[in-house]
Design an enzyme around this catalytic site. Structure first.
Site, short mmCIF file in Angstrom:
data_model
loop_
_atom_site.label_atom_id
_atom_site.label_comp_id
_atom_site.label_asym_id
_atom_site.label_seq_id
_atom_site.Cartn_x
_atom_site.Cartn_y
_atom_site.Cartn_z
N LYS A 1 57.99 -35.67 43.18
CA LYS A 1 57.06 -36.34 44.09
C LYS A 1 57.74 -37.49 44.83
O LYS A 1 57.45 -37.71 46.01
CB LYS A 1 55.83 -36.84 43.32
CG LYS A 1 54.93 -35.67 43.00
CD LYS A 1 53.69 -36.07 42.23
CE LYS A 1 52.80 -34.86 42.03
NZ LYS A 1 52.04 -34.95 40.78
N LYS B 1 55.89 -21.48 42.37
CA LYS B 1 54.55 -21.39 41.81
C LYS B 1 53.49 -21.62 42.88
O LYS B 1 53.76 -22.18 43.93
CB LYS B 1 54.40 -22.40 40.68
CG LYS B 1 54.44 -23.85 41.14
CD LYS B 1 53.88 -24.79 40.07
CE LYS B 1 53.74 -26.19 40.64
NZ LYS B 1 52.96 -27.09 39.82
N LYS C 1 49.02 -26.45 45.81
CA LYS C 1 48.36 -26.90 47.03
C LYS C 1 49.38 -27.31 48.09
O LYS C 1 49.27 -26.92 49.24
CB LYS C 1 47.45 -28.09 46.72
CG LYS C 1 46.04 -27.66 46.45
CD LYS C 1 45.24 -28.74 45.77
CE LYS C 1 45.43 -28.66 44.28
NZ LYS C 1 44.35 -29.24 43.49
#
Ligand code: TRP
Length: 357
Positions: A115, A222, A225
């Site tokens: 992130k 994977k 979103k």
């Protein structure tokens, strides 16, 4: 009391609608665990703030997930359903537990690195996951406010969610295993530092034994979103079919028993999750003898996914329209969740030496 059942706790961040990855990694398992465990399922809105601090969206996102939980079959009479921010004890214990967490171990957590890299626009180092290079880059970019301390201490907050309820089973997807590992480490460290067995150690739970990684439709990685490769539980059939039909494949097997490319293997993984074993073996055989037509596989896959999502989608809107019901569910959930949280927090304060005059 019937409180002998093992305590289960899990949650999902409220950052948008739930997708098939959430369903197979978490929600579907929640529903199946309800009768056998003391189940507690929450919506991690404080965790959502680490990446999406938009006040205009926060509440609607929480409400959507709540409705999706209920539509999928989580029963508020069997399970405690609550919103993370409704339990202020979590915030206090987050502060206390942070005193026993090292910034080094937080900086080396995979989810933080991902992130932080995304926020800073830094690619993955060429040599792979090089901690030293990464730490230098992050510290070098310290003036960049987009990497907030909440992102760094995400694992502390998640550990608190689990430990404050003294949960031992935490049904989550494979991507959360490192966070669970940290939770166990923090629990052991706290217990041994104070010499009291305050926290039990929590473990992941999956009916099949090992947690699944649900792939996306874009051929690699994977479903997620931020990846833009999702099938949402509330996708209408037309949209869903179109997404599946457009999924990445390859040119097809040229000779019998060829190895599978990643995009095709991913479609088979999705088929295994949603279809019956004979459907899966039919297409596996067709792949092996080169007679497979990906269009047929995709059509079948889309219908089998719809069989899972349709009942949920059909219930969501009615539930969303019933504010009084939603209010009752979360009020009851908050009350139950706070009871155990307050008891654990009192124990933690006392063990740490925080006393009233
Ligand atoms: N980190 C989890 C996720 O992204 C969400 C989460 C927050 C969670 N706290 C938790 C999951 C506690 C299980 C238990 O999916």
């Amino acid at each position: 009391m019937a409180d002998k059942k093992e305590i289960v706790l899990s949650g999902i961040r409220s950052t948008g609608n739930l997708h098939l990855g959430n369903y197979y990694g978490a929600l579907g398992k929640f529903v199946r665990m309800q009768d056998d465990y003391d189940c507690n399922f929450f919506i991690a809105d404080l965790h959502a703030l680490t990446t999406n601090p938009d006040p205009r969206e926060l509440h609607a996102n929480v409400k959507n997930i709540l409705a999706e939980y209920l539509a999928a079959g989580i029963d508020p009479e069997k399970s405690t359903i609550f919103i993370q921010s409704d339990v202020p004890e979590v915030a206090e214990m987050y502060l206390l537990l942070n005193m026993h967490v090292g910034i080094g171990e937080l900086m080396r957590t995979a989810s933080f690195k991902d992130k932080a890299r995304k926020a800073l626009g830094i690619g993955v180092p060429a040599q792979g996951d090089d901690d030293e290079a990464f730490e230098k880059e992050i510290i070098g970019a310290a003036t960049n406010k987009r990497v907030n301390a909440g992102l760094l201490t995400y694992p502390t907050l998640m550990a608190v969610d689990i430990l404050i309820q003294k949960a031992t089973k935490v049904p989550v997807g494979k991507d959360q295993e490192q966070h669970l590992e940290l939770t166990r480490r923090f629990a052991r460290r706290f217990n041994s530092f104070y010499g009291v067995e305050v926290f039990p150690e929590p473990y992941n739970f999956d009916f099949g034994g090992k947690p699944v990684k649900v792939p996306g439709l874009d051929g690699s990685g994977k479903m997620g979103k931020s990846e833009g490769n999702c099938i949402y539980l509330v996708d209408d059939p037309k949209v869903l079919r179109k997404k599946v039909m457009r999924a990445t494949t390859d040119e097809g097997p040229k000779e019998p028993n060829s190895p599978m490319s990643e995009p095709v293997a991913n479609l088979f993984t999705l088929l295994e999750l949603t279809s019956t074993p004979d459907v899966v073996s039919h297409f596996r055989e067709a792949y092996a003898d080169c007679s497979i037509r990906y269009g047929d596989l995709k059509k079948q896959l889309a219908e089998d996914i719809l069989a899972v999502t349709t009942p949920i989608r059909e219930r969501v809107n009615d539930i969303l329209a019933d504010d009084a019901y939603l209010r009752r569910v979360v009020a009851q959930g908050a009350e139950r969740a706070r009871e155990r949280a307050a008891a654990t927090l009192a124990e933690v304060r006392s063990v740490m030496g925080i006393r009233k005059f």
